[in-house]
Structures are given as C-alpha cells and as structure tokens.
Scaffold this motif. Structure first.
Motif, PDB file in Angstrom:
ATOM      1  N   LEU A 165       0.817  -1.208   0.000  1.00 27.14           N
ATOM      2  CA  LEU A 165       0.000   0.000   0.000  1.00 27.14           C
ATOM      3  C   LEU A 165       0.848   1.253   0.000  1.00 27.14           C
ATOM      4  O   LEU A 165       0.558   2.230  -0.702  1.00 27.14           O
ATOM      5  N   GLN A 166       1.935   1.247   0.780  1.00 28.93           N
ATOM      6  CA  GLN A 166       2.803   2.413   0.831  1.00 28.93           C
ATOM      7  C   GLN A 166       3.502   2.635  -0.503  1.00 28.93           C
ATOM      8  O   GLN A 166       3.680   3.781  -0.966  1.00 28.93           O
ATOM      9  N   ALA A 167       3.896   1.540  -1.168  1.00 31.92           N
ATOM     10  CA  ALA A 167       4.555   1.672  -2.467  1.00 31.92           C
ATOM     11  C   ALA A 167       3.592   2.255  -3.495  1.00 31.92           C
ATOM     12  O   ALA A 167       3.980   3.077  -4.341  1.00 31.92           O
ATOM     13  N   ALA A 168       2.307   1.851  -3.433  1.00 37.64           N
ATOM     14  CA  ALA A 168       1.318   2.401  -4.355  1.00 37.64           C
ATOM     15  C   ALA A 168       1.111   3.889  -4.100  1.00 37.64           C
ATOM     16  O   ALA A 168       0.986   4.688  -5.040  1.00 37.64           O
ATOM     17  N   ARG A 169       1.109   4.301  -2.818  1.00 35.19           N
ATOM     18  CA  ARG A 169       0.969   5.719  -2.503  1.00 35.19           C
ATOM     19  C   ARG A 169       2.158   6.521  -3.036  1.00 35.19           C
ATOM     20  O   ARG A 169       1.993   7.619  -3.582  1.00 35.19           O
ATOM     21  N   ASP A 170       3.364   5.963  -2.895  1.00 32.83           N
ATOM     22  CA  ASP A 170       4.558   6.670  -3.363  1.00 32.83           C
ATOM     23  C   ASP A 170       4.526   6.815  -4.885  1.00 32.83           C
ATOM     24  O   ASP A 170       4.905   7.871  -5.432  1.00 32.83           O
ATOM     25  N   VAL A 176       1.909  12.415  -9.704  1.00 27.36           N
ATOM     26  CA  VAL A 176       1.353  13.757  -9.545  1.00 27.36           C
ATOM     27  C   VAL A 176       2.459  14.802  -9.648  1.00 27.36           C
ATOM     28  O   VAL A 176       2.299  15.854 -10.296  1.00 27.36           O
ATOM     29  N   ALA A 177       3.611  14.519  -9.047  1.00 25.14           N
ATOM     30  CA  ALA A 177       4.727  15.468  -9.107  1.00 25.14           C
ATOM     31  C   ALA A 177       5.226  15.631 -10.532  1.00 25.14           C
ATOM     32  O   ALA A 177       5.537  16.754 -10.976  1.00 25.14           O
TER      33      ALA A 177
END
Length: 319
Positions: A165-170, A176-177
């Motif tokens: 989940l954290q990798a998907a958020r990153d 977006v950046a």
C-alpha cells in the motif's frame, strides 16, 4: 172471501167455471158481465181475491238531479306536455377520481390476496401452524449416485500488505509530481512564446506531397501552444493544426475529428505514408510522419509535439 158450496143432490154435470153461484141459472156470465174493462175487473175481484202488490217508493233528493251542461259553455282541451329528451351527462372530476380510487383499492386487495392464494394452492386457507410443523419435522433428500460433487476452491486474491500500500501511494505521488512539473514547464515555454501576430510561418515548399505536409507541420513543434484555435497566432487544437496545415496546400478540412476523418479513405498500417492522418476515434487526430511518429497538438499547457504513436488508431489518406 166467498166460499163455494155444492149441494149434495146436485147433478154431476160439470159446472162452468165462468158461472157464479150468485148468478141465476140460465143466465150467461158473458151476458151479465159489465161492458167496460174496469167493471169486469171489479166483478172478477169479487171471485178471485186480489194479491197486494209491493209498493216501491222512489225518493229523489235535490242533489240527484245533475244539470246538463249548457251548449254554449266552452270545452277545455287537455294540454299534453312532452318531456324533453334526456342528455348524457359528462363524467365529472369527482366521478373520475372515485373510479380511480376504487380501481386502486381493488388492485391492492388483489395484490394482497395473491400470496395467500398461492400459499394455499387455491383450495385451502392459510394455516399459521404449518410453519411450526415444517420446522419441527425431519427433512431428507435423495441424491443420485451419478451426481458429481463440485469441488470447492478459493481464488488467489489476498489482501495487500502495508508495504504494498505504501509503495502504491509513493508511485501515485510521483506521478502527480511529474504532471505538475510538466505543466510548469509548459507554462514557462508558453510565456516565452512570441506574442500573437508576430509568429513567422514559412510557406510550403514545392508542390503538394505527403512529405511536404510533414515538413511544413514540423516548424510548429515546440513553438505553438495548444488552444481551441486554428492559427499559429491563436494556438492550435488537434483538429485546428491539421486544418491549418492542409489548408496551406489548398485542401479544406472541417473542424471536429470525425468530420476530418470522413474526408478521406481509410488505409491499412502497412500502406500508411507520410502526410496521412492518424485518427484516434472520436477524440484526437494528427499528421503521420511515415516512420512510426505523429505531429499533433496534444493538450492544454503543452506545445505542438512530434512523438511516437500509441494506443488504438487508424490511418486516413486525403485524396
């Protein structure tokens, strides 16, 4: 009353009934009879007693006399009135509303009665004890020996871990950046672009050909920004770029992707040549470079680009 007596020594001769005992012998009754009818009745009354006749007294009252109508009195004629024909009455709102309410009530009753009718099979009433009897009774089912048992299996889906989940958020944050950086770069390039009315356009070189169209469109790459216009000064939409470029070679193309695609014939990817249109159905269009790339005006905040083909597309040749 006169009594008739016959002497014992009288002869057996038949006496004349018309002969009275008071009449002298040898004198005829007819001769002695009075001459008038009234006298004869009086003489007969001496022999035959008179029977008194009932006397009927008729009394008339003054009201029993009905005066006859005078001939001069007018006779009144009876007047017969004819009833007017009955007219059909138009239904009123009240009657229509009553009919609608009655129909709705009947439908509601029928709807409520159907489940009970189906439960009782149409012949028996509903029995609340049936549910208790069915619940308490033992149930059994017979399975055929040839029936195959279904194998129970589970899919391979598992819940993602916290690391995943954290990798998907990153990854989402990085996308977006990158988008924000690209937008900022496009804005800076747009600010450095020449002002409207000062853009210099090189005329087409030589006669019309597919490669000439590509060479002419190449001069707008990285220079003219995307917009809803169809000129270098106002900016290019995707269909505005193709309309302007082909217009310089004397070929008119209307706006809207579908309208431009309908102006030519569709060709296979193996036969595609430089200057053909590349069409992404219903939303985007560009100019094919003949080597797997396209010149197009992509989106807001970006310039005209020369980039590789992507996605699902087809080729159209203007003839």
């Amino acid at each position: 009353m006169t009594e008739l007596r016959e002497p014992l020594d009288a002869p057996n001769d038949q006496q004349n009934p018309n002969t009275s005992i008071d009449t002298p012998a040898g004198v005829s009754h007819t001769a002695a009879a009075p001459g008038s009818r009234r006298e004869r009745r009086e003489s007969e009354s001496d022999i035959v007693p008179s029977v008194p006749r009932p006397t009927t007294v008729v009394t008339r009252s003054a009201t029993s006399v009905i005066a006859a109508p005078r001939a001069s009195a007018p006779v009144a004629k009876a007047t017969v009135k004819t009833a007017p024909p009955r007219r059909l009455k138009m239904p009123t709102r009240r009657n229509v509303a009553g009919g609608v309410v009655m129909t709705f009530a009947l439908g509601l009753i029928a709807t409520m009665a159907l489940p009970a009718y189906a439960f009782g099979n149409g012949t028996a009433g509903f029995d609340a004890n049936n549910s208790a009897d069915l619940a308490g009774a033992a149930q059994s089912i017979t399975v055929d020996d040839n029936a195959a048992a279904l194998a129970v299996s589970r899919d391979a889906y598992t819940a993602p871990t916290s690391e995943e989940l954290q990798a998907a958020r990153d990854a989402a944050a990085a996308a977006v950046a990158a988008t924000e950086a690209s937008t900022a770069a496009a804005s800076a390039a747009s600010a450095e672009a020449p002002a409207a009315g000062t853009f210099a356009v090189n005329p087409p070189s030589g006669a019309y050909s597919g490669q000439a169209v590509v060479d002419y469109a190449e001069q707008f790459v990285g220079v003219v920004p995307y917009s809803a216009g169809a000129t270098p000064e106002a900016g290019f939409g995707c269909d505005g770029l193709t309309q302007y470029v082909f217009g310089q070679f004397g070929i008119y193309l209307p706006r809207i992707v579908g309208n431009q695609a309908a102006m030519g014939i569709r060709v296979s990817p193996e036969d595609a040549q430089p200057g053909d249109l590349v069409v992404w159905p219903m939303y985007h269009i560009g100019i094919y470079d003949g080597a797997g790339g396209v010149i197009d005006s992509p989106d807001w905040g970006r310039m005209v680009e020369h980039r590789a083909l992507w996605g699902s597309y087809y080729f159209v040749r203007i003839v």
